[in-house]
Design an enzyme around this catalytic site. Sequence first.
Site, PDB file in Angstrom:
ATOM      1  N   SER A 123       0.724  -1.340  -0.743  1.00 52.41           N
ATOM      2  CA  SER A 123       0.066  -0.279   0.002  1.00 52.41           C
ATOM      3  C   SER A 123       0.616   1.403  -0.204  1.00 52.41           C
ATOM      4  O   SER A 123       0.569   2.619  -0.482  1.00 52.41           O
ATOM      5  CB  SER A 123      -1.281  -0.358   0.913  1.00 52.41           C
ATOM      6  OG  SER A 123      -1.664  -1.132   1.605  1.00 52.41           O
ATOM      7  N   HIS A 144      -2.587  -3.472  -6.782  1.00 50.32           N
ATOM      8  CA  HIS A 144      -2.772  -3.393  -4.765  1.00 50.32           C
ATOM      9  C   HIS A 144      -4.270  -3.179  -4.801  1.00 50.32           C
ATOM     10  O   HIS A 144      -5.519  -2.331  -5.554  1.00 50.32           O
ATOM     11  CB  HIS A 144      -2.595  -1.532  -4.682  1.00 50.32           C
ATOM     12  CG  HIS A 144      -2.301  -1.320  -3.372  1.00 50.32           C
ATOM     13  ND1 HIS A 144      -4.080  -0.003  -3.160  1.00 50.32           N
ATOM     14  CD2 HIS A 144      -2.686  -1.298  -2.483  1.00 50.32           C
ATOM     15  CE1 HIS A 144      -4.289   0.322  -2.016  1.00 50.32           C
ATOM     16  NE2 HIS A 144      -3.887  -0.284  -1.327  1.00 50.32           N
ATOM     17  N   GLU A 156      -5.662  -1.756  -8.449  1.00 50.78           N
ATOM     18  CA  GLU A 156      -4.724  -0.588  -9.392  1.00 50.78           C
ATOM     19  C   GLU A 156      -3.511  -1.812  -9.230  1.00 50.78           C
ATOM     20  O   GLU A 156      -3.291  -2.618  -8.655  1.00 50.78           O
ATOM     21  CB  GLU A 156      -4.095   0.647  -8.052  1.00 50.78           C
ATOM     22  CG  GLU A 156      -5.436   1.755  -7.552  1.00 50.78           C
ATOM     23  CD  GLU A 156      -4.877   1.948  -6.399  1.00 50.78           C
ATOM     24  OE1 GLU A 156      -5.296   3.446  -6.309  1.00 50.78           O
ATOM     25  OE2 GLU A 156      -4.075   2.113  -5.618  1.00 50.78           O
ATOM     26  N   ASN A 194      -4.942   6.819  -2.325  1.00 48.56           N
ATOM     27  CA  ASN A 194      -5.158   6.704  -1.054  1.00 48.56           C
ATOM     28  C   ASN A 194      -4.147   7.725  -1.050  1.00 48.56           C
ATOM     29  O   ASN A 194      -4.126   8.576   0.003  1.00 48.56           O
ATOM     30  CB  ASN A 194      -3.882   5.812  -0.788  1.00 48.56           C
ATOM     31  CG  ASN A 194      -4.840   4.746   0.133  1.00 48.56           C
ATOM     32  OD1 ASN A 194      -5.774   4.603   0.816  1.00 48.56           O
ATOM     33  ND2 ASN A 194      -3.832   3.515   0.236  1.00 48.56           N
TER      34      ASN A 194
HETATM   35  N1  LIG Z   1      -5.370  -4.847   5.267  1.00 54.72           N
HETATM   36  C1  LIG Z   1      -5.466  -4.038   4.175  1.00 54.72           C
HETATM   37  O1  LIG Z   1      -6.100  -3.551   4.001  1.00 54.72           O
HETATM   38  C2  LIG Z   1      -4.772  -4.194   2.789  1.00 54.72           C
HETATM   39  C3  LIG Z   1      -5.182  -3.577   1.626  1.00 54.72           C
HETATM   40  C4  LIG Z   1      -4.459  -3.095   1.162  1.00 54.72           C
HETATM   41  C5  LIG Z   1      -2.620  -3.291   1.213  1.00 54.72           C
HETATM   42  N2  LIG Z   1      -2.551  -4.636   1.880  1.00 54.72           N
HETATM   43  C6  LIG Z   1      -1.302  -5.213   2.568  1.00 54.72           C
HETATM   44  O2  LIG Z   1      -0.631  -6.195   2.072  1.00 54.72           O
HETATM   45  C7  LIG Z   1       0.093  -6.755   3.004  1.00 54.72           C
HETATM   46  C8  LIG Z   1      -0.768  -8.105   3.891  1.00 54.72           C
HETATM   47  O3  LIG Z   1      -1.498  -7.192   4.332  1.00 54.72           O
HETATM   48  P1  LIG Z   1      -2.531  -8.110   5.723  1.00 54.72           P
HETATM   49  O4  LIG Z   1      -3.134  -7.069   5.798  1.00 54.72           O
HETATM   50  O5  LIG Z   1      -3.294  -9.305   5.266  1.00 54.72           O
HETATM   51  O6  LIG Z   1      -2.035  -8.831   6.821  1.00 54.72           O
HETATM   52  P2  LIG Z   1      -1.539  -9.637   7.522  1.00 54.72           P
HETATM   53  O7  LIG Z   1      -0.622  -9.776   9.073  1.00 54.72           O
HETATM   54  O8  LIG Z   1      -2.936 -10.039   7.499  1.00 54.72           O
HETATM   55  O9  LIG Z   1      -1.190 -10.996   6.579  1.00 54.72           O
HETATM   56  C9  LIG Z   1       0.112 -11.350   6.147  1.00 54.72           C
HETATM   57  C10 LIG Z   1       0.593 -12.871   6.446  1.00 54.72           C
HETATM   58  O10 LIG Z   1       1.826 -12.501   5.600  1.00 54.72           O
HETATM   59  C11 LIG Z   1       2.615 -14.026   6.100  1.00 54.72           C
HETATM   60  N3  LIG Z   1       3.772 -13.837   6.100  1.00 54.72           N
HETATM   61  C12 LIG Z   1       4.938 -12.427   6.416  1.00 54.72           C
HETATM   62  N4  LIG Z   1       6.524 -12.082   6.556  1.00 54.72           N
HETATM   63  C13 LIG Z   1       6.287 -13.524   5.222  1.00 54.72           C
HETATM   64  C14 LIG Z   1       7.687 -13.639   4.320  1.00 54.72           C
HETATM   65  N5  LIG Z   1       8.740 -13.391   4.598  1.00 54.72           N
HETATM   66  N6  LIG Z   1       7.067 -14.773   3.614  1.00 54.72           N
HETATM   67  C15 LIG Z   1       6.017 -15.342   4.091  1.00 54.72           C
HETATM   68  N7  LIG Z   1       4.484 -15.538   4.626  1.00 54.72           N
HETATM   69  C16 LIG Z   1       4.870 -14.350   5.291  1.00 54.72           C
HETATM   70  C17 LIG Z   1       2.030 -13.507   7.548  1.00 54.72           C
HETATM   71  O11 LIG Z   1       2.768 -15.065   8.447  1.00 54.72           O
HETATM   72  C18 LIG Z   1       0.649 -13.365   7.290  1.00 54.72           C
HETATM   73  O12 LIG Z   1       0.312 -14.186   7.669  1.00 54.72           O
HETATM   74  C19 LIG Z   1       1.182  -5.739   3.012  1.00 54.72           C
HETATM   75  O13 LIG Z   1       1.685  -5.352   1.966  1.00 54.72           O
HETATM   76  C20 LIG Z   1      -0.373  -4.604   3.316  1.00 54.72           C
HETATM   77  O14 LIG Z   1       0.130  -3.511   3.365  1.00 54.72           O
HETATM   78  C21 LIG Z   1      -3.204  -4.289   3.523  1.00 54.72           C
END
Ligand SMILES: NC(=O)c1ccc[n+]([C@@H]2O[C@H](COP(=O)([O-])OP(=O)(O)OC[C@H]3O[C@@H](n4cnc5c(N)ncnc54)[C@H](O)[C@@H]3O)[C@@H](O)[C@H]2O)c1
Length: 508
Positions: A123, A144, A156, A194
């Site tokens: 993000s 995204h 995106e 954003n």
């Molecule tokens: N949550 C949101 O609203 C949102 C929206 C858009 C983008 N994002 C982006 O998406 C990504 C994930 O966000 P999320 O909210 O799903 O997080 P989350 O914490 O729910 O999930 C992340 C997962 O990745 C795993 N993980 C971490 N490091 C790892 C690695 N090196 N190799 C393999 N697995 C690994 C963790 O165990 C976890 O299960 C981030 O980059 C975040 O910025 C989040």
Amino acid sequence: MVHTPIFQTVGIVGTGAMGRGIAQMAAQAGSKVLLFDLQAGAAQAAVDTLLGTWQTLANKGKISAEQQQAYGQRLLIADNMAALSPCHLVVEAIVERLDVKQKLFAELEAILDPMAVLATNTSSLSVTAIGAALKRPGQLAGYHFFNPVALMRVVEVIAGLKTSAAVCQQLADYTRQFGHTPVTAQDTPGFIVNHAGRGYSTEALRVAGERVADFATIDRILKDQMGFRLGPFELMDLTALDVSHPVMESIYRQYFDEPRYRPSVITTQRLAGGVVGKKVGEGFYRYEQGAAQLPAEPATPQISEPPPVWVSPKAARRAELYQLLKNLGAQIETGSAPSASALILVAPLGLDVTTLAAVERLDATRTLGIDMMLDDSATKRRVLATNPATRSDMRDAAHALFARDGKAVSVIRDSGGFVTQRVVATIVNIAADMCQQGICTPKDLDLAVTLGLGYPLGPLAMGDRIGPTNVLEILFNLQTVYGDPRYRPSPWLRRRGALGLSLTHEET
Ligand SMILES: NC(=O)c1ccc[n+]([C@@H]2O[C@H](COP(=O)([O-])OP(=O)(O)OC[C@H]3O[C@@H](n4cnc5c(N)ncnc54)[C@H](O)[C@@H]3O)[C@@H](O)[C@H]2O)c1
């Protein structure tokens, strides 16, 4: 799905909130999906959740039993990274850290086919920076998604400095295969959604910070006048300030303190105090059993004998204002100057009531402003503004008069551009400058904002509705009132306004 998916085998790394949603979309597009997570059991948990989701959809008749079965069979767990080697696309949704994402993609590059596409769901990080350490940065793009993935139907596709156009095209086409709308953006802080969302909350916070009106009044005005589904303070309560304030600061800093994105000390303090929003029961509103406790609307004053009304010849939409006063049964003065007892009305665009009273040499004690940017019939609320000298009997008389037909009325304190004018002009101006910078096409901008933020109109369509010259007038006057470069109009807006073109007009 009858089509062949553009990517037949898709890897998902990181199967948390976002990864599992993306896996759902990939399976629904017809791809075989391999799920990998560093944490033991996480990929299995994601598969279990998705099987449950499809069961629910099948129970509701939203998908057929065949679809339910086919989707489920497409999910496979990868026990290690090497198992992802057959993937044509790998999307990562792991922890938001540049070094960790760079390391992951370097490892993936070593095991995947050279033509495989790498995609990051970041993000806030730069796609270009994530790809900088790769041998084939052309194969990496931003992809995204928004949360929750299945319901937020816009994605995106972000081109880093070296991303190949063919990779972006493939991702955009794939997005359509699972029924979402792709928009394409250059790799810039906040991408489209954003970035375009910076105006709404930051300007509303400035209005509140000037004590023009309280949070609830600002929310009511923006919802009732412009049709926003949530007021800015309701929205911040829902997102929670521990999420939204850091985004405000990050985008501001990444643009080297661009005043248009300047955050507010109000949210800094509330975040420090833990008053972050609905999830803790207290934000800009207090919550009881999940419901916001809204302060009652101020009562309409009772007036025995309303004064006659005189309208400034410089008022915006003067003819409509006269008609409105006539409909409300007001006694209208038509002389060149107000009588000694008249209520004096001004209707500025961007200027405050004080400035008009001074420039037009009006008796400020009897002067109020009314926001006439939009046609009265197009809004559900009228907004009046006092100036520091306005007498309370004149304020009450104006309030009672404009509430005569039962329409909601808010009386605020003096403000350059009331509430709606300044918030909307800020949103339009930021969007215009995004087009000026070539971050995305005008069409994709409006599409991304309506789908990603739920605004009633895209920012450029909003600007066209109000009229680019009116938006320009509001911004120039806001700059005069506040002396703040935050309000300087974007060249995109200035040029289209000056030439009488639509804000969606692109140069050939
Ligand atoms: N949550 C949101 O609203 C949102 C929206 C858009 C983008 N994002 C982006 O998406 C990504 C994930 O966000 P999320 O909210 O799903 O997080 P989350 O914490 O729910 O999930 C992340 C997962 O990745 C795993 N993980 C971490 N490091 C790892 C690695 N090196 N190799 C393999 N697995 C690994 C963790 O165990 C976890 O299960 C981030 O980059 C975040 O910025 C989040």
